[in-house]
Structure formats: structure tokens, C-alpha cells
Design an enzyme around this catalytic site. Structure first.
Site, PDB file in Angstrom:
ATOM      1  N   ASN A  45       0.834  -1.200   0.000  1.00 18.01           N
ATOM      2  CA  ASN A  45       0.000   0.000   0.000  1.00 18.01           C
ATOM      3  C   ASN A  45       0.871   1.253   0.000  1.00 18.01           C
ATOM      4  O   ASN A  45       1.951   1.298   0.615  1.00 18.01           O
ATOM      5  CB  ASN A  45      -1.025  -0.006   1.126  1.00 18.01           C
ATOM      6  CG  ASN A  45      -0.474  -0.273   2.503  1.00 18.01           C
ATOM      7  OD1 ASN A  45       0.563  -0.908   2.654  1.00 18.01           O
ATOM      8  ND2 ASN A  45      -1.174   0.186   3.515  1.00 18.01           N
TER       9      ASN A  45
ATOM     10  N   ASN B  41      -1.071   8.657   0.592  1.00 18.76           N
ATOM     11  CA  ASN B  41      -0.794  10.008   0.096  1.00 18.76           C
ATOM     12  C   ASN B  41      -1.380  11.007   1.077  1.00 18.76           C
ATOM     13  O   ASN B  41      -2.406  10.736   1.701  1.00 18.76           O
ATOM     14  CB  ASN B  41      -1.430  10.173  -1.291  1.00 18.76           C
ATOM     15  CG  ASN B  41      -0.986  11.444  -1.976  1.00 18.76           C
ATOM     16  OD1 ASN B  41      -1.482  12.531  -1.685  1.00 18.76           O
ATOM     17  ND2 ASN B  41      -0.037  11.328  -2.873  1.00 18.76           N
TER      18      ASN B  41
ATOM     19  N   ALA C  75      -3.001  13.515   0.414  1.00 20.03           N
ATOM     20  CA  ALA C  75      -4.403  13.639  -0.003  1.00 20.03           C
ATOM     21  C   ALA C  75      -4.994  12.241   0.142  1.00 20.03           C
ATOM     22  O   ALA C  75      -4.889  11.404  -0.757  1.00 20.03           O
ATOM     23  CB  ALA C  75      -4.495  14.142  -1.436  1.00 20.03           C
TER      24      ALA C  75
ATOM     25  N   GLU D 260      -3.077  -4.717  -2.867  1.00 28.17           N
ATOM     26  CA  GLU D 260      -3.599  -5.569  -3.934  1.00 28.17           C
ATOM     27  C   GLU D 260      -3.583  -4.822  -5.270  1.00 28.17           C
ATOM     28  O   GLU D 260      -3.252  -5.398  -6.319  1.00 28.17           O
ATOM     29  CB  GLU D 260      -5.024  -6.018  -3.612  1.00 28.17           C
ATOM     30  CG  GLU D 260      -5.150  -6.879  -2.357  1.00 28.17           C
ATOM     31  CD  GLU D 260      -5.380  -6.078  -1.082  1.00 28.17           C
ATOM     32  OE1 GLU D 260      -4.895  -4.929  -0.995  1.00 28.17           O
ATOM     33  OE2 GLU D 260      -6.034  -6.603  -0.175  1.00 28.17           O
TER      34      GLU D 260
ATOM     35  N   CYS E 159     -10.402  -4.732   0.768  1.00 31.01           N
ATOM     36  CA  CYS E 159     -11.503  -3.779   0.667  1.00 31.01           C
ATOM     37  C   CYS E 159     -12.375  -4.121  -0.548  1.00 31.01           C
ATOM     38  O   CYS E 159     -11.995  -4.914  -1.423  1.00 31.01           O
ATOM     39  CB  CYS E 159     -10.967  -2.349   0.574  1.00 31.01           C
ATOM     40  SG  CYS E 159     -10.355  -1.887  -1.060  1.00 31.01           S
TER      41      CYS E 159
ATOM     42  N   CYS F 189     -10.799  -3.539  -3.989  1.00 33.67           N
ATOM     43  CA  CYS F 189      -9.783  -4.533  -4.381  1.00 33.67           C
ATOM     44  C   CYS F 189     -10.426  -5.869  -4.740  1.00 33.67           C
ATOM     45  O   CYS F 189      -9.922  -6.591  -5.597  1.00 33.67           O
ATOM     46  CB  CYS F 189      -8.746  -4.699  -3.275  1.00 33.67           C
ATOM     47  SG  CYS F 189      -7.604  -3.306  -3.234  1.00 33.67           S
TER      48      CYS F 189
HETATM   49  N1  THU Z   1      -5.172  -1.698   2.794  1.00 32.26           N
HETATM   50  C1  THU Z   1      -4.604  -2.483   1.833  1.00 32.26           C
HETATM   51  O1  THU Z   1      -3.585  -2.115   1.235  1.00 32.26           O
HETATM   52  N2  THU Z   1      -5.167  -3.679   1.565  1.00 32.26           N
HETATM   53  C2  THU Z   1      -6.197  -4.219   2.256  1.00 32.26           C
HETATM   54  O2  THU Z   1      -6.587  -5.349   1.973  1.00 32.26           O
HETATM   55  C3  THU Z   1      -6.839  -3.458   3.347  1.00 32.26           C
HETATM   56  C4  THU Z   1      -6.384  -2.051   3.494  1.00 32.26           C
HETATM   57  C5  THU Z   1      -4.504  -0.441   3.145  1.00 32.26           C
HETATM   58  C6  THU Z   1      -5.148   0.836   2.665  1.00 32.26           C
HETATM   59  C7  THU Z   1      -4.546   1.846   3.617  1.00 32.26           C
HETATM   60  O3  THU Z   1      -3.256   2.225   3.161  1.00 32.26           O
HETATM   61  C8  THU Z   1      -4.364   1.054   4.913  1.00 32.26           C
HETATM   62  O4  THU Z   1      -4.414  -0.320   4.536  1.00 32.26           O
HETATM   63  C9  THU Z   1      -5.424   1.341   5.956  1.00 32.26           C
HETATM   64  O5  THU Z   1      -6.696   1.254   5.416  1.00 32.26           O
END
Ligand code: THU
Length: 138
Positions: free
Chosen positions: A47, A50, A52, A60, A91, A94
Site C-alpha cells: 500500500n 498520500n 491527499a 492488492e 476492501c 480490491c
Molecule cells: N489496505 C490495503 O492495502 N489492503 C487491504 O486489503 C486493506 C487495506 C490499506 C489501505 C490503507 O493504506 C491502509 O491499509 C489502511 O486502510
């Protein structure tokens, strides 16, 4: 703790390694994802947040972007890892992104850094997915 299936263990290891590179100054929640494509290659993503906040991207999504950039399209298996109390749940966005490139029975291994594992599939994560069939009258 190692997964009993060596291919899945390798996918979890790849997700674990790339998780270290997550850019998470806002949530502090690092996630790693690894995709194996039908040709056997592994594509990884973390992940990337940013300032923003809505512009951040999930692990993912990063792995899917890396897969497409490598010229691959067909997902054979997915692993996701985070430091969560339960195996991390992708989420909604994804889930739809994975469904674009994976059959419903494609295995998804959701894990924690403590070694908890939940085995599921793309179709279980997103029942009733919107797909191109719904646009067949266009
Ligand atoms: N996040 C992911 O990268 N994948 C997931 O399956 C769940 C959430 C990230 C998004 C954000 O950077 C952080 O986790 C908190 O939501």
C-alpha cells in the site's frame, strides 16, 4: 510459521517481503500482496498512501498494476498479509479489481504477521460480481 503448500508459502513470503516497503505515514498499517499468474510468475505490491488521503492505493492494487505492467493478466493465486488481529480482509474495491483478472474459484490466502491464515476465493470475497455479461446489450 510456514504454510503447508510450498507454492502458497512462497506467495506469502513474497507478500511479507514487499510489505516492508509499504508507504504508510498516515495509517501506519502496512499491507503486502502477492499474485501468482498462470505462467508461474509472482507480482508484488504494497500500500502507498498520500497526504491527499483518497489518493492512497492498496497493496492488492499495486500487485495488480505490477502484473499488468509485466504483461500478465491471468491470476492463479493471491496472498495478502498485514499486522492485523485477524487475517486482513481486502476492501471492496480490491475485491472488484481481483475479480477482473481471476476466476471465482481462484484461491486467496489472507494472513497475519502472527501466522493466522484464512483460505478463501475471489468468488467468496465478491459474490454477485459485476462482470461484462451485464453489458451484453450494449
Ligand atoms: N489496505 C490495503 O492495502 N489492503 C487491504 O486489503 C486493506 C487495506 C490499506 C489501505 C490503507 O493504506 C491502509 O491499509 C489502511 O486502510
Amino acid at each position: 510459521m510456514s504454510h503447508p503448500d510450498p507454492d502458497t508459502a512462497a506467495l506469502i513470503a513474497a507478500a511479507t517481503a514487499v510489505r516492508d516497503n509499504a508507504h504508510v505515514p498516515y495509517s501506519g498499517f502496512k499491507v503486502g500482496a502477492a499474485i501468482r499468474t498462470l505462467d508461474g510468475a509472482i507480482h508484488i505490491g504494497c500500500n502507498v498512501e498520500n497526504v491527499a488521503y483518497p489518493e492512497g492505493t492498496c497493496a492488492e492494487a499495486g500487485a495488480i498494476a505490477a502484473m499488468c505492467a509485466a504483461g500478465a493478466r491471468d491470476i492463479a493465486a493471491v496472498a495478502v498479509i498485514a499486522d492485523s488481529p485477524q487475517p486482513v480482509s481486502p476492501c471492496g474495491g480490491c475485491r472488484q479489481k481481483l475479480a477482473e483478472f481471476a476466476a471465482p474459484d481462484t484461491p486467496v490466502t489472507l494472513t497475519t504477521v502472527d501466522g493466522a491464515v484464512l483460505e478463501t476465493t475471489v468468488g467468496t470475497l465478491l459474490p454477485g460480481a459485476f462482470d461484462a455479461d451485464y453489458m451484453s446489450r450494449v
